[in-house]
Design a protein around this motif. Structure first.
Motif, mmCIF file in Angstrom:
data_model
loop_
_atom_site.group_PDB
_atom_site.id
_atom_site.type_symbol
_atom_site.label_atom_id
_atom_site.label_comp_id
_atom_site.label_asym_id
_atom_site.label_seq_id
_atom_site.Cartn_x
_atom_site.Cartn_y
_atom_site.Cartn_z
ATOM 1 N N SER A 35 0.826 -1.218 0.000
ATOM 2 C CA SER A 35 0.000 0.000 0.000
ATOM 3 C C SER A 35 0.855 1.262 0.000
ATOM 4 C CB SER A 35 -0.932 -0.005 1.213
ATOM 5 O OG SER A 35 -1.822 -1.086 1.157
ATOM 6 N N ARG A 36 1.839 1.284 0.895
ATOM 7 C CA ARG A 36 2.644 2.496 1.006
ATOM 8 C C ARG A 36 3.506 2.712 -0.231
ATOM 9 N NH1 ARG A 36 7.194 4.144 5.610
ATOM 10 N NH2 ARG A 36 7.054 6.401 5.251
ATOM 11 N N THR A 38 2.993 1.639 -3.251
ATOM 12 C CA THR A 38 2.130 2.008 -4.377
ATOM 13 C C THR A 38 1.749 3.481 -4.317
ATOM 14 O OG1 THR A 38 1.223 -0.233 -4.494
ATOM 15 C CG2 THR A 38 -0.058 1.527 -5.516
ATOM 16 N N ARG A 39 1.380 3.942 -3.130
ATOM 17 C CA ARG A 39 0.979 5.343 -2.981
ATOM 18 C C ARG A 39 2.121 6.304 -3.314
ATOM 19 N NH1 ARG A 39 1.717 8.402 1.397
ATOM 20 N NH2 ARG A 39 2.033 6.568 2.753
ATOM 21 N N ARG A 42 3.024 6.166 -7.060
ATOM 22 C CA ARG A 42 2.022 6.892 -7.844
ATOM 23 C C ARG A 42 2.283 8.402 -7.774
ATOM 24 N NH1 ARG A 42 -2.197 4.972 -5.613
ATOM 25 N NH2 ARG A 42 -2.797 3.450 -7.213
#
Length: 475
Positions: A35-36, A38-39, A42
């Motif tokens: 999650s981290r 990917t964020r 992005r």
């Protein structure tokens, strides 16, 4: 696909999914979670997209920007930037001991340990172990406060403004509160006593003038709608010259003649005579109660030297009414704050040892000769770190208590006067910024064409850590 020749556009950027499948990103996700990573990835791609829209990149430049090692660096830098926004330790060399912007009082080790225990395991916060029934979360603190002050009862909330708000909302909602104009202080951060009163539902009745208030001003203002008289200790400013004020004992007598209570907001508050620490006398909670105050409100994180808290002491019937107010639950302290406050209050059972055990007492009572010796000891390594651009001199300084406490009191201190060899103030501002950018920021004060570093709050045990990071100034 990247263009074979010429410049590229944002559409040539690889997709997020494509990059996440690379070995470099897989390693990062294993360490920091999908999650981290990917964020942050992005966000990096969006920044590249915006950069290309402003100024298109060459094929080679784009290939370099999205290759594995470069992406790893970008994501790790983003992580460091996020972590840098957390609360960080600083060296407080401002000369203000209880600095509101730097967290006010530093807690003693016993309080820190109590907080760790409260955080790391279940505790009997609202549980009576003896009976096996629901308990009172304020009970331990209440007993200690009453023991130390002689009050009939006590209650605690999350800060002193909340304590004043709660008592006014309980006792004076839609009724009148009589206060001297000379005590309508601003308590910091643009919060003002009249605003607190208005939001508590009380109607403020101002009496007297800014510099002079007499007993008759109070009696003439009191009527059937009067809920209480209030006295506010103007600890963050002083009026001198042609002045007059009504003392607590006289004001209590006026209030009790009309069968209304007197509430005293002591602000920073103190449970011991500060003259023992070399400071001017500060009205204590015990003195206010002895003079006839029915309720006294004061802070936990100022002169008391504890965590942020608002403490109310006084008549048991009034405290009971306050505790029944639904706002009490909204304003209550959490288990960490209560654990710390209990530990700090327990130290006051042995007041002669406070300067050894309580950091606030220790720092406020430090002798100027001791601080001067510390400055002389550190001057040479300081000069080496700042040379040749700056000159470092040991200087006599004046510290202050801070957080609105004893605004006129000056504590003889010592530290460094750092001046630019080029005699340019802009250079001092840059130096001050560089000091604030060290791993553990150093916070001083630029004034009178010098950067001043007051050593009153520099614990001798922290000297090595302080000096060890100074070579980073030239990095």
């Amino acid at each position: 696909m990247l263009r074979e020749t010429g410049l590229v556009s944002a559409s040539d950027l690889p997709s997020l999914d494509q990059l996440l499948r690379t070995p470099h990103m897989a390693a990062l996700m294993e360490q920091h979670g999908r999650s981290r990573v990917t964020r942050l990835l992005r966000g990096h791609l969006q920044a590249l997209r915006e950069q290309i829209q402003v100024s298109p990149l060459s094929r080679e430049a784009l290939a370099q920007a999205v290759q594995g090692d470069a992406l790893v660096v970008a994501v790790e830098q983003a992580m460091q930037a996020e972590e840098g926004r957390r609360l960080s330790r600083v060296f407080n060399l401002t000369g203000t001991v209880l600095h509101t912007n730097l967290g006010r009082a530093v807690l003693p080790e016993v309080a820190v340990n109590a907080v760790v225990q409260a955080m790391s395991s279940p505790v009997d916060l609202e549980f009576d172990v003896a009976s096996g029934r629901r308990g009172d979360r304020d009970a331990r603190v209440r007993s200690l406060v009453c023991e130390l002050t002689g009050a009939e009862s006590a209650t605690v909330v999350n800060n002193n403004a909340a304590a004043v708000l709660l008592l006014l909302n309980t006792l004076a909602n839609r009724r009148e509160v009589v206060v001297s104009r000379g005590e309508l202080v601003e308590i910091g951060g643009s919060f003002r006593i009249p605003d607190v009163m208005r939001n508590a539902g009380a109607k403020l009745v101002e009496v007297g003038t800014t510099n002079r208030t007499h007993p008759a001003d109070y009696t003439n203002a009191m009527g059937p709608r009067t809920a209480l008289l209030m006295q506010v200790h103007p600890s963050n400013y002083t009026i001198t010259g042609f002045t007059a004020k009504v003392g607590t004992a006289a004001l209590a007598a006026l209030a009790h003649e009309r069968n209304v209570p007197l509430a005293v907001d002591l602000g920073s508050g103190s449970l011991c005579d500060l003259r023992a620490w070399g400071l001017p006398h500060e009205p204590t909670v015990q003195e206010a109660l002895a003079a006839g105050a029915d309720l006294v409100a004061f802070s936990g994180d100022k002169l008391l030297g504890g965590p942020q808290a608002g403490i109310l002491v006084g008549r048991a019937d009034l405290i009971a009414r306050i505790n029944r107010n639904p706002l009490k639950r909204a304003l209550r302290m959490d288990k960490m704050g209560l654990a710390a406050l209990e530990a700090v209050l327990a130290l006051y059972r042995e007041p002669e040892l406070l300067t050894q055990r309580l950091p606030t007492a220790r720092v406020l009572s430090r002798g100027v000769d001791t601080i001067w010796e510390q400055a002389e000891r550190l001057q040479e390594p300081m000069q080496q770190a700042f040379a040749p651009e700056y000159r470092v001199d040991v200087a006599r300084l004046d510290s202050q208590v801070g957080s609105g406490a004893q605004s006129e009191a000056r504590l003889p201190s010592a530290g460094f006067r750092i001046q630019s060899a080029m005699a340019k103030r802009s250079g001092l501002n840059r130096l001050a910024k560089r000091l604030r950018q060290l791993p553990r920021p150093v916070v001083g004060c630029v004034a009178d064409d010098a950067l001043w570093l007051d050593l009153r709050c520099l614990d001798p045990e922290d000297e090595a850590a302080f000096l060890a990071q100074l070579p980073g100034l030239s990095a």
